[in-house]
Design a protein around this motif. Structure first.
Motif, PDB file in Angstrom:
ATOM      1  N   ILE A 166      20.126   4.263 -12.432  1.00 44.24           N
ATOM      2  CA  ILE A 166      21.221   4.965 -13.101  1.00 44.24           C
ATOM      3  C   ILE A 166      20.984   5.068 -14.600  1.00 44.24           C
ATOM      4  N   ASP A 167      20.376   4.036 -15.173  1.00 46.50           N
ATOM      5  CA  ASP A 167      20.178   4.013 -16.619  1.00 46.50           C
ATOM      6  C   ASP A 167      18.940   3.184 -16.941  1.00 46.50           C
ATOM      7  N   ARG A 168      18.267   3.535 -18.031  1.00 44.93           N
ATOM      8  CA  ARG A 168      17.131   2.767 -18.552  1.00 44.93           C
ATOM      9  C   ARG A 168      16.806   3.267 -19.945  1.00 44.93           C
ATOM     10  N   ALA A 169      15.982   2.506 -20.664  1.00 45.33           N
ATOM     11  CA  ALA A 169      15.505   2.972 -21.960  1.00 45.33           C
ATOM     12  C   ALA A 169      14.615   4.192 -21.743  1.00 45.33           C
ATOM     13  N   PRO A 170      14.676   5.188 -22.603  1.00 46.04           N
ATOM     14  CA  PRO A 170      13.935   6.424 -22.367  1.00 46.04           C
ATOM     15  C   PRO A 170      12.421   6.272 -22.383  1.00 46.04           C
ATOM     16  N   ALA A 226      19.353   9.204 -18.232  1.00 42.26           N
ATOM     17  CA  ALA A 226      19.465  10.348 -19.128  1.00 42.26           C
ATOM     18  C   ALA A 226      18.098  10.932 -19.466  1.00 42.26           C
ATOM     19  N   ASP A 227      17.972  12.259 -19.366  1.00 42.49           N
ATOM     20  CA  ASP A 227      16.730  12.967 -19.687  1.00 42.49           C
ATOM     21  C   ASP A 227      15.533  12.405 -18.927  1.00 42.49           C
ATOM     22  N   SER A 228      15.752  12.005 -17.692  1.00 45.75           N
ATOM     23  CA  SER A 228      14.687  11.347 -16.925  1.00 45.75           C
ATOM     24  C   SER A 228      13.456  12.219 -16.744  1.00 45.75           C
ATOM     25  N   ALA A 229      13.642  13.527 -16.635  1.00 39.93           N
ATOM     26  CA  ALA A 229      12.495  14.418 -16.431  1.00 39.93           C
ATOM     27  C   ALA A 229      11.536  14.389 -17.617  1.00 39.93           C
ATOM     28  N   LYS A 230      12.048  14.073 -18.809  1.00 39.99           N
ATOM     29  CA  LYS A 230      11.209  14.038 -20.008  1.00 39.99           C
ATOM     30  C   LYS A 230      10.491  12.707 -20.183  1.00 39.99           C
ATOM     31  N   HIS A 231      10.878  11.706 -19.415  1.00 39.53           N
ATOM     32  CA  HIS A 231      10.378  10.357 -19.666  1.00 39.53           C
ATOM     33  C   HIS A 231       9.773   9.730 -18.408  1.00 39.53           C
ATOM     34  N   PRO A 251      12.950  12.628 -10.624  1.00 40.00           N
ATOM     35  CA  PRO A 251      13.958  12.673 -11.681  1.00 40.00           C
ATOM     36  C   PRO A 251      15.083  13.632 -11.315  1.00 40.00           C
ATOM     37  N   THR A 252      16.283  13.312 -11.753  1.00 40.95           N
ATOM     38  CA  THR A 252      17.408  14.227 -11.524  1.00 40.95           C
ATOM     39  C   THR A 252      18.394  14.120 -12.672  1.00 40.95           C
ATOM     40  N   ALA A 253      18.973  15.260 -13.030  1.00 37.19           N
ATOM     41  CA  ALA A 253      20.022  15.289 -14.049  1.00 37.19           C
ATOM     42  C   ALA A 253      21.381  15.576 -13.428  1.00 37.19           C
ATOM     43  N   ASP A 254      21.451  15.551 -12.094  1.00 43.36           N
ATOM     44  CA  ASP A 254      22.689  15.919 -11.410  1.00 43.36           C
ATOM     45  C   ASP A 254      23.633  14.729 -11.340  1.00 43.36           C
ATOM     46  N   ARG A 255      24.633  14.722 -12.218  1.00 44.74           N
ATOM     47  CA  ARG A 255      25.601  13.626 -12.268  1.00 44.74           C
ATOM     48  C   ARG A 255      26.359  13.460 -10.959  1.00 44.74           C
ATOM     49  N   ARG A 256      26.447  14.534 -10.186  1.00 40.74           N
ATOM     50  CA  ARG A 256      27.238  14.493  -8.960  1.00 40.74           C
ATOM     51  C   ARG A 256      26.611  13.607  -7.892  1.00 40.74           C
ATOM     52  N   LEU A 257      25.358  13.206  -8.078  1.00 40.18           N
ATOM     53  CA  LEU A 257      24.726  12.287  -7.136  1.00 40.18           C
ATOM     54  C   LEU A 257      25.173  10.846  -7.354  1.00 40.18           C
ATOM     55  N   THR A 258      25.596  10.546  -8.563  1.00 39.72           N
ATOM     56  CA  THR A 258      25.915   9.161  -8.886  1.00 39.72           C
ATOM     57  C   THR A 258      27.394   8.928  -9.193  1.00 39.72           C
ATOM     58  N   SER A 259      28.165   9.995  -9.342  1.00 33.14           N
ATOM     59  CA  SER A 259      29.608   9.873  -9.571  1.00 33.14           C
ATOM     60  C   SER A 259      30.349  10.659  -8.494  1.00 33.14           C
ATOM     61  N   PRO A 260      31.424  10.117  -7.960  1.00 36.23           N
ATOM     62  CA  PRO A 260      32.149  10.806  -6.891  1.00 36.23           C
ATOM     63  C   PRO A 260      32.461  12.252  -7.242  1.00 36.23           C
ATOM     64  N   SER A 261      32.172  13.160  -6.311  1.00 35.69           N
ATOM     65  CA  SER A 261      32.330  14.583  -6.582  1.00 35.69           C
ATOM     66  C   SER A 261      32.862  15.312  -5.360  1.00 35.69           C
ATOM     67  N   VAL A 262      33.825  16.204  -5.584  1.00 28.52           N
ATOM     68  CA  VAL A 262      34.327  17.044  -4.504  1.00 28.52           C
ATOM     69  C   VAL A 262      33.251  18.036  -4.068  1.00 28.52           C
ATOM     70  N   GLN A 263      32.207  18.204  -4.872  1.00 30.69           N
ATOM     71  CA  GLN A 263      31.106  19.089  -4.536  1.00 30.69           C
ATOM     72  C   GLN A 263      30.030  18.397  -3.706  1.00 30.69           C
ATOM     73  N   VAL A 264      30.383  17.284  -3.097  1.00 36.76           N
ATOM     74  CA  VAL A 264      29.426  16.523  -2.294  1.00 36.76           C
ATOM     75  C   VAL A 264      28.815  17.369  -1.179  1.00 36.76           C
ATOM     76  N   GLU A 265      29.538  18.363  -0.713  1.00 34.20           N
ATOM     77  CA  GLU A 265      29.038  19.238   0.347  1.00 34.20           C
ATOM     78  C   GLU A 265      27.743  19.935  -0.062  1.00 34.20           C
ATOM     79  N   SER A 266      27.622  20.303  -1.334  1.00 30.09           N
ATOM     80  CA  SER A 266      26.398  20.951  -1.800  1.00 30.09           C
ATOM     81  C   SER A 266      25.405  19.955  -2.377  1.00 30.09           C
ATOM     82  N   VAL A 267      25.872  18.775  -2.769  1.00 28.87           N
ATOM     83  CA  VAL A 267      25.005  17.786  -3.401  1.00 28.87           C
ATOM     84  C   VAL A 267      24.182  17.003  -2.385  1.00 28.87           C
ATOM     85  N   ILE A 268      24.792  16.633  -1.275  1.00 34.48           N
ATOM     86  CA  ILE A 268      24.104  15.721  -0.358  1.00 34.48           C
ATOM     87  C   ILE A 268      22.873  16.340   0.315  1.00 34.48           C
TER      88      ILE A 268
END
Length: 289
Positions: A166-170, A226-231, A251-268
């Motif tokens: 979920i988080d790390r130093a860049p 954060a900015d995982s694709a760059k690091h 790497p992913t920048a999609d917050r909906r994978l890690t925070s509850p989202s009503v858009q789970v239908e398209s995220v999963i």
């Protein structure tokens, strides 16, 4: 604390929400999850204020709402100036919710840890905005979509072991925080038929070190920092870990994978592809390359 051990979720609470109008048109949301829910149920034009991490363009919100702070520091003054008919907050935002209650501003405080929390929140927002029928439609479609994915997950010949960071130093792998048992993404992994390699952790979001990753030996690492694709170069120092050696750090920048989202239908389905490869929607016979 979002990193504490899982606890049974309380029902959403409504503060000073007595005589709800038939249709509410001025809503302030204090988290991206709340913004997505209100847009899906009451429509984008109802959002007049939101937190700084809600994505206006992706959600089609016009005109641009007023930014009222972020999860940790929502501004009571900015919210009050907008004179909302309803504020939708996370149940953990106690301080601002108490202030809104004292100001007699109608507020929903919603627990948001699990998929079921999303469905309960949808119903509560539907009731509060006079859009319960639309809320029920959203929940029905979401449950059906997850049921289809869960069925595929139950048929997998081999379950992948997954680590979600979920988080790390860049620039290196210090300060790593990962998804443990009871977290939202842990629930999504179970639905797609994958195993969280940190399932034995005693906290929802444990801090981990490189040696723990070596011991866990994940098949796939999802880097949601954060900015995982760059690091991604930082992972080379763990080349002795199978997921790294096989190029299975995603790497992913999609917050909906890690925070509850009503858009789970398209995220999963996207999570399925990350873990099991691009053919995972059609085949559940094994792990992707």
């Amino acid at each position: 604390d979002r990193r504490s051990a899982p606890q049974p979720a309380p029902e959403p609470t409504s503060r000073q929400n007595t005589d709800t109008p038939a249709s509410i048109r001025r809503v302030v949301t204090l988290t991206p999850s709340a913004t997505e829910l209100v847009v899906a149920i009451a429509g984008p034009s109802t959002v007049i204020g939101y937190d700084r991490y809600s994505d206006r363009l992706k959600l089609g919100i016009t005109p641009k709402p007023t930014v009222v702070g972020d999860f940790l520091s929502p501004s009571f003054e900015a919210i009050a100036r907008l004179r909302p008919e309803l504020v939708v907050a996370d149940a953990l935002q106690d301080k601002v919710v108490q202030g809104l209650e004292a100001a007699k501003i109608s507020t929903l405080a919603l627990p948001m840890h699990t998929v079921d929390d999303v469905w309960r929140a949808a119903a509560a927002i539907g009731d509060a905005t006079g859009q319960r029928e639309r809320a029920d439609e959203v929940v029905k479609a979401g449950r059906a979509a997850l049921a289809r994915v869960r069925q595929r997950g139950q048929q997998r010949g081999r379950r992948a072991g997954v680590l979600v960071v979920i988080d790390r130093a860049p620039d290196d792998l210090s300060g790593m925080v990962a998804a443990g048992p009871g977290s939202y993404v842990d629930e999504l992994l179970a639905i797609i038929g994958a195993d969280n390699v940190l399932a034995s952790s005693k906290v929802r979001y444990p801090r981990i070190a490189a040696e723990q990753i070596r011991r866990a030996a994940p098949d796939v690492i999802i880097d949601a920092s954060a900015d995982s694709a760059k690091h991604q170069a930082a992972w080379k120092r763990l080349s002795d870990v199978g997921a790294v050696a096989r190029g299975r750090v995603v790497p992913t920048a999609d917050r909906r994978l890690t925070s509850p989202s009503v858009q789970v239908e398209s995220v999963i389905p996207e999570l399925e592809r990350m873990v099991y490869g691009p053919s995972s929607d059609d085949s559940a016979t094994g792990q992707g390359d």
